[in-house]
Enzyme design. Structure first.
Site, PDB file in Angstrom:
ATOM      1  N   LEU A   1      46.168 123.413   5.170  1.00 47.00           N
ATOM      2  CA  LEU A   1      47.467 124.077   5.365  1.00 47.00           C
ATOM      3  C   LEU A   1      47.581 124.607   6.786  1.00 47.00           C
ATOM      4  O   LEU A   1      48.605 124.446   7.452  1.00 47.00           O
ATOM      5  CB  LEU A   1      47.586 125.220   4.350  1.00 47.00           C
ATOM      6  CG  LEU A   1      48.828 126.100   4.414  1.00 47.00           C
ATOM      7  CD1 LEU A   1      50.075 125.285   4.140  1.00 47.00           C
ATOM      8  CD2 LEU A   1      48.706 127.241   3.420  1.00 47.00           C
TER       9      LEU A   1
ATOM     10  N   TYR B   1      37.625 130.379  -7.744  1.00 45.94           N
ATOM     11  CA  TYR B   1      38.761 130.317  -6.805  1.00 45.94           C
ATOM     12  C   TYR B   1      39.979 130.999  -7.432  1.00 45.94           C
ATOM     13  O   TYR B   1      40.609 131.863  -6.821  1.00 45.94           O
ATOM     14  CB  TYR B   1      39.036 128.845  -6.523  1.00 45.94           C
ATOM     15  CG  TYR B   1      40.292 128.519  -5.782  1.00 45.94           C
ATOM     16  CD1 TYR B   1      41.297 127.771  -6.397  1.00 45.94           C
ATOM     17  CD2 TYR B   1      40.478 128.907  -4.462  1.00 45.94           C
ATOM     18  CE1 TYR B   1      42.444 127.425  -5.710  1.00 45.94           C
ATOM     19  CE2 TYR B   1      41.627 128.559  -3.771  1.00 45.94           C
ATOM     20  CZ  TYR B   1      42.606 127.812  -4.398  1.00 45.94           C
ATOM     21  OH  TYR B   1      43.754 127.462  -3.735  1.00 45.94           O
TER      22      TYR B   1
HETATM   23  C1  VAH Z   1      42.794 123.148  -5.040  1.00 46.60           C
HETATM   24  N1  VAH Z   1      44.487 122.335  -3.485  1.00 46.60           N
HETATM   25  O1  VAH Z   1      42.841 122.058  -5.559  1.00 46.60           O
HETATM   26  C2  VAH Z   1      43.949 123.533  -4.125  1.00 46.60           C
HETATM   27  C3  VAH Z   1      45.063 124.181  -4.901  1.00 46.60           C
HETATM   28  C4  VAH Z   1      46.436 124.143  -6.953  1.00 46.60           C
HETATM   29  C5  VAH Z   1      45.289 123.545  -6.247  1.00 46.60           C
HETATM   30  O2  VAH Z   1      44.874 125.542  -5.001  1.00 46.60           O
HETATM   31  O3  VAH Z   1      41.886 123.902  -5.216  1.00 46.60           O
END
Ligand code: VAH
Length: 319
Positions: free
Chosen positions: A11, A141
């Site tokens: 990004l 995450y």
């Molecule tokens: C991921 N591209 O795959 C990121 C994103 C919604 C996915 O947060 O971890």
């Protein structure tokens, strides 16, 4: 002056270009823990090597350039985060807190924090996921980004920090290679379609996920950050959406341009991550509050992606 932390990421690479177009080259400072590739350095202009966990160094960069806004993009994404859970938690949350504390101390005007559909989990409604709903993320995450949303809301309410956020779906662009995401198959597939004419997908063929073309994500981010503060009614993070598709559907979209392209499926650990996320998102709050509206659907994205990757391959800017 604007500081982009994580400027070398998927990004960040694109946001730096967009911010320079709006604010001018001299008013955007790029920072990343990794040195950018030489070809990127010219593009980046002001570049500072910065680990967002190094508070004195972060304060030094803010002072040096008289920074007034920070786009804090540095984070470890879903797939990588599952391999290094404690580091992902520390980087994603402590990094944000370091930025928020300096925003209070240095009276910064605005902060941007990217969240994600990964804050949702198996107990979240999968279709048209609402702005407010059960959120029990199953990836580090997602847990860290959900905590980050809570901290943004806290620093807004308690200290008046104007911090704004979007829950991005999978982002797809051609200017940068993604790093460690579960949705990154949707970037890889275009590259493989062009020079290998086939792709082995790490998700199953009918795995639907919310996705967005990078230009929509960048435009949405700037529209959110430029909206009058009183229009922003959500200080955790806005749902935002453009389309949903499966690996089978993106392959069919590609085959309209490259008929000989073939796809095979070999789901790995990322299948379970994808299945814990929503299939489609209700972004009516973003539409009502600050006029969000996507412009790219799957076929329009496929056309732009294939065209620009082909140019990149010919010019050697994509290796
Ligand atoms: C991921 N591209 O795959 C990121 C994103 C919604 C996915 O947060 O971890």
């Amino acid at each position: 002056k604007i500081l982009v932390i994580g400027s070398a990421g998927q990004l960040g690479t694109e946001l730096v270009v967009a911010l320079k177009n709006v604010y001018g080259e001299a008013n955007v400072v790029s920072a990343d823990v990794r040195e950018p590739a030489q070809v990127r350095k010219e593009e980046l202009g002001h570049f500072e090597k910065l680990d967002v966990l190094n508070v004195p160094r972060l304060a030094e960069v803010i002072e040096k350039y008289k920074i007034t806004q920070i786009y804090h993009l540095a984070a470890m994404l879903s797939a990588t985060g599952e391999k290094h859970p404690k580091h992902a938690w520390h980087l994603n949350v402590q990094g944000l807190l370091n930025v928020l504390d300096l925003a209070v101390e240095k009276k910064l005007h605005k902060i941007y924090f990217p969240s994600t559909i990964a804050v949702f989990g198996p107990t979240t409604p999968k279709i048209n996921t609402p702005q407010f709903c059960s959120m029990e993320p199953t990836t580090v995450y997602g847990i860290s980004k959900q905590a980050g949303e809570g901290w943004c809301n806290y620093y807004f309410r308690k200290y008046g920090v104007d911090v704004r956020s979007l829950r991005y779906p999978g982002l797809i662009g051609y200017k940068s290679m993604p790093g460690g995401g579960t949705t990154d198959y949707a970037v890889d597939i275009y590259h493989k379609a062009l020079y290998a004419k086939q792709y082995e997908c790490f998700l199953a063929e009918n795995t639907y996920l919310p996705m967005m073309y990078m230009d929509d994500a960048i435009r949405g981010t700037l529209e959110l950050m430029h909206a009058d503060s009183h229009k922003i009614t959500i200080r955790t993070s806005y749902n935002i959406s453009a389309m949903s598709f499966s690996p089978k559907e993106i392959a069919q979209s590609i085959q309209k341009h490259i008929p000989e392209f073939t796809i095979s499926y070999k789901p790995d650990f990322r299948q379970a991550i994808a299945e814990s996320w929503p299939q489609s998102i209700d972004d009516s709050s973003a539409r009502n509050d600050w006029g969000w509206k996507p412009e790219y659907d799957l076929d329009k994205m496929t056309e732009v992606m294939l065209k620009n990757i082909k140019i990149g391959l010919e010019k050697g800017t994509i290796v």
